[in-house]
Every structure is written in structure tokens, then in C-alpha cells.
Design a protein around this motif. Structure first.
Motif, PDB file in Angstrom:
ATOM      1  N   ILE A  45       0.844  -1.196   0.000  1.00 58.98           N
ATOM      2  CA  ILE A  45       0.000   0.000   0.000  1.00 58.98           C
ATOM      3  C   ILE A  45       0.881   1.249   0.000  1.00 58.98           C
ATOM      4  O   ILE A  45       1.867   1.340   0.736  1.00 58.98           O
ATOM      5  CB  ILE A  45      -0.919   0.008   1.231  1.00 58.98           C
ATOM      6  N   GLN A  46       0.545   2.205  -0.840  1.00 56.62           N
ATOM      7  CA  GLN A  46       1.221   3.490  -0.872  1.00 56.62           C
ATOM      8  C   GLN A  46       0.266   4.568  -0.352  1.00 56.62           C
ATOM      9  O   GLN A  46      -0.943   4.468  -0.532  1.00 56.62           O
ATOM     10  CB  GLN A  46       1.666   3.827  -2.299  1.00 56.62           C
ATOM     11  N   VAL A  47       0.824   5.564   0.289  1.00 53.18           N
ATOM     12  CA  VAL A  47       0.024   6.660   0.835  1.00 53.18           C
ATOM     13  C   VAL A  47       0.292   7.922   0.036  1.00 53.18           C
ATOM     14  O   VAL A  47       1.451   8.281  -0.205  1.00 53.18           O
ATOM     15  CB  VAL A  47       0.333   6.903   2.324  1.00 53.18           C
ATOM     16  N   GLN A  48      -0.755   8.578  -0.391  1.00 53.42           N
ATOM     17  CA  GLN A  48      -0.633   9.854  -1.104  1.00 53.42           C
ATOM     18  C   GLN A  48      -1.351  10.934  -0.319  1.00 53.42           C
ATOM     19  O   GLN A  48      -2.572  10.913  -0.206  1.00 53.42           O
ATOM     20  CB  GLN A  48      -1.225   9.757  -2.508  1.00 53.42           C
ATOM     21  N   PRO A  49      -0.620  11.886   0.262  1.00 55.62           N
ATOM     22  CA  PRO A  49      -1.284  12.977   0.983  1.00 55.62           C
ATOM     23  C   PRO A  49      -2.091  13.830   0.012  1.00 55.62           C
ATOM     24  O   PRO A  49      -1.653  14.100  -1.115  1.00 55.62           O
ATOM     25  CB  PRO A  49      -0.119  13.778   1.574  1.00 55.62           C
ATOM     26  N   VAL A  50      -3.257  14.250   0.433  1.00 61.48           N
ATOM     27  CA  VAL A  50      -4.095  15.109  -0.399  1.00 61.48           C
ATOM     28  C   VAL A  50      -4.664  16.230   0.464  1.00 61.48           C
ATOM     29  O   VAL A  50      -4.690  16.149   1.698  1.00 61.48           O
ATOM     30  CB  VAL A  50      -5.264  14.323  -1.054  1.00 61.48           C
ATOM     31  N   MET A  51      -5.113  17.257  -0.211  1.00 61.28           N
ATOM     32  CA  MET A  51      -5.877  18.326   0.421  1.00 61.28           C
ATOM     33  C   MET A  51      -7.259  18.360  -0.217  1.00 61.28           C
ATOM     34  O   MET A  51      -7.439  17.899  -1.338  1.00 61.28           O
ATOM     35  CB  MET A  51      -5.179  19.673   0.253  1.00 61.28           C
ATOM     36  N   HIS A  52      -8.218  18.884   0.518  1.00 64.58           N
ATOM     37  CA  HIS A  52      -9.581  19.009   0.007  1.00 64.58           C
ATOM     38  C   HIS A  52     -10.126  17.648  -0.439  1.00 64.58           C
ATOM     39  O   HIS A  52     -10.708  17.508  -1.516  1.00 64.58           O
ATOM     40  CB  HIS A  52      -9.639  20.015  -1.142  1.00 64.58           C
ATOM     41  N   GLY A  53      -9.906  16.633   0.406  1.00 66.96           N
ATOM     42  CA  GLY A  53     -10.270  15.277   0.039  1.00 66.96           C
ATOM     43  C   GLY A  53     -11.738  15.099  -0.275  1.00 66.96           C
ATOM     44  O   GLY A  53     -12.103  14.561  -1.332  1.00 66.96           O
ATOM     45  N   TRP A  54     -12.600  15.567   0.629  1.00 70.87           N
ATOM     46  CA  TRP A  54     -14.032  15.366   0.416  1.00 70.87           C
ATOM     47  C   TRP A  54     -14.553  16.204  -0.732  1.00 70.87           C
ATOM     48  O   TRP A  54     -15.446  15.780  -1.473  1.00 70.87           O
ATOM     49  CB  TRP A  54     -14.818  15.650   1.696  1.00 70.87           C
ATOM     50  N   GLN A  55     -14.001  17.392  -0.901  1.00 73.87           N
ATOM     51  CA  GLN A  55     -14.427  18.204  -2.040  1.00 73.87           C
ATOM     52  C   GLN A  55     -14.100  17.504  -3.355  1.00 73.87           C
ATOM     53  O   GLN A  55     -14.927  17.475  -4.281  1.00 73.87           O
ATOM     54  CB  GLN A  55     -13.745  19.577  -1.998  1.00 73.87           C
ATOM     55  N   THR A  56     -12.906  16.911  -3.442  1.00 74.22           N
ATOM     56  CA  THR A  56     -12.518  16.201  -4.657  1.00 74.22           C
ATOM     57  C   THR A  56     -13.369  14.958  -4.855  1.00 74.22           C
ATOM     58  O   THR A  56     -13.805  14.645  -5.972  1.00 74.22           O
ATOM     59  CB  THR A  56     -11.031  15.814  -4.591  1.00 74.22           C
ATOM     60  N   PHE A  57     -13.611  14.222  -3.779  1.00 74.60           N
ATOM     61  CA  PHE A  57     -14.453  13.025  -3.838  1.00 74.60           C
ATOM     62  C   PHE A  57     -15.851  13.389  -4.329  1.00 74.60           C
ATOM     63  O   PHE A  57     -16.400  12.754  -5.236  1.00 74.60           O
ATOM     64  CB  PHE A  57     -14.515  12.417  -2.436  1.00 74.60           C
ATOM     65  N   GLN A  58     -16.422  14.447  -3.749  1.00 74.58           N
ATOM     66  CA  GLN A  58     -17.764  14.869  -4.134  1.00 74.58           C
ATOM     67  C   GLN A  58     -17.798  15.352  -5.578  1.00 74.58           C
ATOM     68  O   GLN A  58     -18.706  14.994  -6.342  1.00 74.58           O
ATOM     69  CB  GLN A  58     -18.243  15.979  -3.192  1.00 74.58           C
ATOM     70  N   ARG A  59     -16.805  16.136  -5.972  1.00 71.14           N
ATOM     71  CA  ARG A  59     -16.783  16.670  -7.330  1.00 71.14           C
ATOM     72  C   ARG A  59     -16.676  15.548  -8.365  1.00 71.14           C
ATOM     73  O   ARG A  59     -17.335  15.579  -9.415  1.00 71.14           O
ATOM     74  CB  ARG A  59     -15.610  17.643  -7.484  1.00 71.14           C
ATOM     75  N   THR A  60     -15.883  14.527  -8.074  1.00 73.39           N
ATOM     76  CA  THR A  60     -15.715  13.414  -9.007  1.00 73.39           C
ATOM     77  C   THR A  60     -17.010  12.635  -9.179  1.00 73.39           C
ATOM     78  O   THR A  60     -17.392  12.275 -10.302  1.00 73.39           O
ATOM     79  CB  THR A  60     -14.605  12.469  -8.515  1.00 73.39           C
ATOM     80  N   LEU A  61     -17.704  12.392  -8.081  1.00 74.18           N
ATOM     81  CA  LEU A  61     -18.935  11.607  -8.168  1.00 74.18           C
ATOM     82  C   LEU A  61     -20.081  12.404  -8.773  1.00 74.18           C
ATOM     83  O   LEU A  61     -20.912  11.845  -9.497  1.00 74.18           O
ATOM     84  CB  LEU A  61     -19.316  11.069  -6.784  1.00 74.18           C
ATOM     85  N   THR A  62     -20.153  13.695  -8.493  1.00 71.86           N
ATOM     86  CA  THR A  62     -21.212  14.494  -9.121  1.00 71.86           C
ATOM     87  C   THR A  62     -20.964  14.609 -10.625  1.00 71.86           C
ATOM     88  O   THR A  62     -21.915  14.612 -11.406  1.00 71.86           O
ATOM     89  CB  THR A  62     -21.309  15.897  -8.499  1.00 71.86           C
ATOM     90  N   ALA A  63     -19.706  14.663 -11.026  1.00 66.20           N
ATOM     91  CA  ALA A  63     -19.398  14.693 -12.464  1.00 66.20           C
ATOM     92  C   ALA A  63     -19.824  13.395 -13.139  1.00 66.20           C
ATOM     93  O   ALA A  63     -20.125  13.373 -14.333  1.00 66.20           O
ATOM     94  CB  ALA A  63     -17.906  14.934 -12.672  1.00 66.20           C
ATOM     95  N   ALA A  64     -19.866  12.294 -12.356  1.00 67.93           N
ATOM     96  CA  ALA A  64     -20.292  10.998 -12.896  1.00 67.93           C
ATOM     97  C   ALA A  64     -21.802  10.823 -12.845  1.00 67.93           C
ATOM     98  O   ALA A  64     -22.310   9.781 -13.247  1.00 67.93           O
ATOM     99  CB  ALA A  64     -19.610   9.871 -12.123  1.00 67.93           C
ATOM    100  N   GLY A  65     -22.518  11.837 -12.310  1.00 75.35           N
ATOM    101  CA  GLY A  65     -23.976  11.788 -12.367  1.00 75.35           C
ATOM    102  C   GLY A  65     -24.684  11.650 -11.043  1.00 75.35           C
ATOM    103  O   GLY A  65     -25.919  11.643 -10.998  1.00 75.35           O
ATOM    104  N   GLN A  66     -23.956  11.532  -9.929  1.00 72.93           N
ATOM    105  CA  GLN A  66     -24.624  11.411  -8.638  1.00 72.93           C
ATOM    106  C   GLN A  66     -24.984  12.788  -8.085  1.00 72.93           C
ATOM    107  O   GLN A  66     -24.284  13.776  -8.328  1.00 72.93           O
ATOM    108  CB  GLN A  66     -23.733  10.678  -7.629  1.00 72.93           C
ATOM    109  N   ARG A  67     -26.091  12.827  -7.315  1.00 68.38           N
ATOM    110  CA  ARG A  67     -26.457  14.069  -6.626  1.00 68.38           C
ATOM    111  C   ARG A  67     -25.540  14.244  -5.420  1.00 68.38           C
ATOM    112  O   ARG A  67     -25.249  13.290  -4.699  1.00 68.38           O
ATOM    113  CB  ARG A  67     -27.910  14.018  -6.159  1.00 68.38           C
ATOM    114  N   ALA A  68     -25.120  15.476  -5.184  1.00 70.97           N
ATOM    115  CA  ALA A  68     -24.190  15.734  -4.087  1.00 70.97           C
ATOM    116  C   ALA A  68     -24.753  15.261  -2.756  1.00 70.97           C
ATOM    117  O   ALA A  68     -24.037  14.707  -1.920  1.00 70.97           O
ATOM    118  CB  ALA A  68     -23.848  17.227  -4.027  1.00 70.97           C
TER     119      ALA A  68
END
Length: 527
Positions: A481-504
Motif C-alpha cells: 500500500i502506498q500513501v498519497q497525501p491530499v488536500m480538500h479530500g471530500w471536495q474532490t471526492f464529491q466533485r468526481t462523483l457528481t461529475a459521474a452523475g450522482q447528486r451531491a
């Protein structure tokens, strides 16, 4: 207090009393209530194409039903739903399909769940008693406004090629027209916000309307992260938002912040009585962040309500644990996860301490539909079991036979929190194809580089306690397993799924997701 709003809510609550009392009576005899629901369901749909194909007219007992109608998942129903999308009537139900509601699937594309008036009535049999319970037993709630999550409307076509409407824009559409009219009168944020041109504009408009609602009393969202992100946006843009408010309201917000010593929900909305959101399974990990924003406001769990149907009704339990099964809504069966090869059991047969996976037969045309959720039976209300959502069965990643399940990752993260005492704001494990294939943990945390290595080690060791993962690692099929630090994790997660068609508002937190290229999604995020 608005006397007009108080009067409307009092009348609205009174109109729900009969249905609430009926559910309470049925909780004393779940077997009879379920039998009656099953009989009505089969009789109403015996002449549908699905009913004819499975001989509904010749089924005379629930045991016959179990023997003759297969347990299905979405893939099995997809050809039937494609016929509905093409405009064909009478496919799964004799009643017309009003719309197809998107729901996140096990792959990147959406599932589309048919909604009929009968299915909306099924939901109402659970949600109306909840509203009655809420407004009858929460002092000071009447006379206040409510916020029900309203997501950014999807761009593009809102109908299938066959002309069937696609999707709800806000949560009040689960209710009857009369209920929606009443709820919309109480709304702090108007439905028009769904028509914002983009996510940033939607979030700004939502925040502004919420700040204007000084008498906000109820917040109803799905994921706790949904409201935490809104509060974070308010905090980051407070000066701009205050400048757009009436001077008197902006001054009262500043006074509230001075009184509380900081920006928090109680400073903004002194009449706030309750937040309704998911509280079980992985969602529980995000409650501390929400409670940092809302220090004294009580939280109430949603129960298990999915796009496909409702399993448990969010009523106030006697001892504060779990929610009673929604026995008047759908016909319910349950796979006993300790004995999965046995015939599914019925609602009244659940035993306290058992783990089950629900099977729904609904007024929307899902017959013996395996929801692939896990619930634990935690007690009884009357003679009806009370359950708590425990996770998903279908969040599995399998690159080379390791068969990692989301629940395993959640347990690994729980060990991290216990053993390392590090703050984790966001964590998502995702597969990465390569030589060798491996998993990457996208992590937003206070952990330093050494702690991140420890986090990876703890999760690695926990997953390696499972035979399949351990074997794949030993054979070199999987890398570490590799670890990648990120910022704005939930914002990115939400933006990716809404772009795929899910409601926020419908996006469910998860510790594992194999549906998207998360390496690409997070590649543009500052680290």
C-alpha cells in the motif's frame, strides 16, 4: 416565531397522525403487516410483464413466492428497466412509471430505479410517521424553517430516449404533492438553487439562503460531510456572505459569534433543534467534524433509506439504538449472513445480535431485490426488530483475487485511529493498475511522513490477516500500500462523483472505491 408557519406545521403534523398511529399499531404484529403488504403488491402487479413472466397470478403463499421468484440484483433487472427507459408501459408494474431516479452503482455508471406513485406511497408510510414523530416530540421545532438538502441539478437531458423523466432535484420529492407543498413553505433554501450554473455558485447560493434563515430549526441531509463542507464554505467566505446579507441580520450573526466565541451552528441559528443525517457505519467517523461545527445540536440517524426503498424508519427509539423496520412500506426478507445458504428469513424472524442483508419487494417493481447492505438487529420496538446499518456488501475491489471489502478497510482505519492516535480528515483506498498492481491510500491528515508509513503498515497488516490478500502479496501479485497525501479530500471526492452523475446530497462516504480513476482525480490537488 412565525405564527403562520407554526399554524401550517401544526396542521401538517395533525394530518400525519393517522398514518403514524397505524405504523405504531403494526409494530405490534409485523408478521400480519408484512403479509398484507405482500398480498397487495402481488395482486396489483400480476398482469405486468414481470408478473406474467414469473406467474404472480398462480402464487398463493409467501413460500411459493420465494420458490418461484428469484432473488435479483440490478444487473438482472437492467433489461427490464431498459424497456421502461425506452417508453414501454406495464413492464415491472401495472402502474405507470413517473420517473427513473439515478443511484450510484457498483461501476461508474448509474443505476436507474423506476418510481411509481405506489413506491412514493411506500416511502411516505415511513417518512410521514417520522415527520409526525419529529414535530410532536421536539419542543420548539414548530414555527421554524427547515433545510432539506437540494443538490445541483444535472446538466443536459432530463429524460430518457423514450421520454421518461430522470431524477429528483430535492429530497422533498419523496413526499406526496400535499406534503411537498407544506414542506416547501417551511424551506429555508428554495428549490431554485438546484438550477445554479455550477457547483461553486450552488454552494454560495445555498450558504447565503441558510444565513438569511435566522429561524432555522431543522437540517436534514444525508452524509454528515455534506453539511460540514457547507459550514467550511461559510467560514472561508464569511466576509463576502455577510456583506450580501441585510445589515441587521449580519449584525446578529456577529453577535452570535461573539456569544459563542467562534463561528458555529449555534451562533448562526440560535433556534436550531436537530440535524438529521447518516450516523451509522463509516458515516460515524465524520460525526466528530460535524459536531465541531454544531456543538450542542442533537443528531438523529436516518435509518436505512436507499434510492431503491426504505428498510428502517427513523423513529425515536426507546433506548436510542437503531430504527424499527419499515414493515408497512415494502415486503422485506433478510439473508442471514451467518447462514447465507438458507432461505431468507422474514422481518419478524430477525434475532437480536444477528447480521442480515435486506431483500426488498416494492411498489416500484423491484421484486426480491437484494439491496446488498448489511444491518445488525439491535433490539425490538413492540414485536418488530430494530436494526442499525453496518455497511455494504458490494463495495469490493478485486485486482488479482485479493477481494478487499470496504468494511475491512474501515476496520483497518479504526485500528489506525486506536493505535496511532492521528487525526484523519479523509481516507480513501483505491486500486492502482500497474506492475505490480497495488492500492493507494489517499489521505488528508495531520500525520507526518513517518506516521504515514505507520498508517500504511497498520492497514497492510490488517488486510494481510485475510487469506486472499496475504496470498496475493506473498506471490508478488500485489505491491505494498502506498500513501498519497491530499488536500480538500471530500471536495474532490464529491466533485468526481457528481461529475459521474450522482447528486451531491446522496453521496455516501466510503473507505474503498474501485469505480473511478482516483489517481487521476487527485492528481490536480495540491499536496
Amino acid at each position: 416565531m412565525s405564527l403562520a408557519l407554526w399554524a401550517l406545521q401544526s396542521a401538517h403534523t395533525l394530518s400525519l397522525r393517522t398514518q403514524a398511529r397505524h405504523l405504531q399499531q403494526c409494530l405490534q404484529d409485523p408478521q400480519q403487516a408484512q403479509t398484507a403488504r405482500w398480498q397487495r403488491l402481488l395482486h396489483a402487479n400480476q398482469n405486468s410483464a414481470y408478473g406474467k413472466a414469473h406467474g404472480f397470478a398462480g402464487i398463493h403463499s409467501i413460500k411459493d413466492y420465494q420458490n418461484r421468484v428469484p432473488v435479483v440484483d440490478y444487473d438482472a433487472l437492467s433489461p427490464w428497466i431498459d424497456r421502461i427507459a425506452a417508453g414501454e408501459q406495464g413492464v415491472l408494474t401495472q402502474a405507470p412509471v413517473r420517473m427513473l431516479e439515478p443511484s450510484g452503482g457498483s461501476i461508474s455508471t448509474n443505476k436507474f430505479i423506476p418510481y411509481t406513485d405506489d413506491l412514493l406511497a411506500d416511502f411516505a408510510k415511513a417518512t410521514n410517521p417520522w415527520l409526525y414523530d419529529l414535530f410532536s416530540h421536539t419542543p420548539g421545532l414548530k414555527g421554524t424553517q427547515s433545510y432539506w438538502s437540494i443538490s445541483l441539478a444535472k446538466q443536459g437531458a432530463r429524460r430518457t430516449e423514450g421520454g421518461v423523466p430522470i431524477g429528483f432535484d430535492d429530497d422533498t420529492q419523496y413526499f406526496s404533492p400535499l406534503m411537498r407543498w407544506a414542506l416547501n413553505k417551511m424551506m429555508a433554501v428554495p428549490n431554485a438553487v438546484a438550477n445554479a450554473p455550477d457547483m461553486d455558485s450552488w454552494r454560495q447560493q445555498t450558504a447565503l439562503h441558510l444565513l438569511q434563515a435566522e429561524d432555522l430549526g431543522l437540517i436534514s441531509v444525508w452524509s454528515p460531510t455534506f453539511m460540514s463542507l457547507l459550514m467550511s464554505h461559510i467560514s472561508q467566505n464569511l466576509d463576502t456572505l455577510l456583506a450580501d446579507l441585510p445589515t441587521a441580520r449580519a449584525k446578529r450573526i456577529e453577535q452570535g459569534m461573539a456569544r459563542e466565541g467562534r463561528l458555529c451552528g449555534e451562533a448562526l441559528w440560535p433556534r436550531l433543534k436537530l440535524i438529521s443525517c447518516w450516523t451509522d457505519s463509516i458515516a460515524s467517523q465524520f460525526l466528530p467534524e460535524l459536531q465541531q461545527w454544531f456543538v450542542r445540536t442533537p443528531l438523529q440517524g436516518k435509518g436505512l433509506l436507499a434510492t431503491e426503498g426504505v428498510v428502517s424508519a427513523p423513529l425515536l427509539p426507546e433506548d436510542g439504538s437503531g430504527c424499527p423496520l419499515a414493515i408497512t412500506s415494502h415486503f422485506l426478507e433478510f439473508i442471514d449472513l451467518e447462514h447465507p445458504d438458507r432461505l431468507p428469513c422474514f422481518a419478524h424472524e430477525l434475532r437480536v445480535g444477528g447480521a442480515y442483508s435486506p431483500i426488498l419487494s416494492t411498489g416500484g417493481g423491484l421484486y426480491r431485490y437484494h439491496l446488498k447492505d448489511v444491518v445488525h438487529c439491535v433490539g425490538m420496538t413492540g414485536r418488530t426488530p430494530r436494526v442499525r446499518f453496518a455497511g455494504k456488501l458490494d463495495r469490493v475491489s478485486d485486482l488479482c483475487g485479493e477481494k478487499i471489502h470496504a468494511n475491512q478497510v474501515e476496520q483497518g482505519l479504526a485500528l489506525v485511529r486506536e493505535q496511532l492516535a492521528v487525526e484523519i480528515r479523509f481516507a480513501l483506498l483505491a486500486p492502482v493498475h500497474g506492475s505490480p498492481a497495488h492500492y493507494r491510500l489517499f489521505l488528508e491528515s495531520s500525520a507526518d511522513a513517518a506516521q504515514r508509513e505507520q498508517i500504511a503498515h497498520v492497514i497492510e497488516q490488517y488486510l494481510a490477516s485475510g487469506h486472499h490478500y496475504r496470498t496475493c502479496r506473498a506471490l508478488g501479485q500485489l505491491g505494498a500500500i502506498q500513501v498519497q497525501p491530499v488536500m480538500h479530500g471530500w471536495q474532490t471526492f464529491q466533485r468526481t462523483l457528481t461529475a459521474a452523475g450522482q447528486r451531491a446530497g446522496d453521496i455516501k462516504p466510503t473507505a474503498l472505491d474501485a469505480r473511478h480513476d482516483w489517481l487521476k482525480a487527485f492528481s490536480g490537488v495540491n499536496q
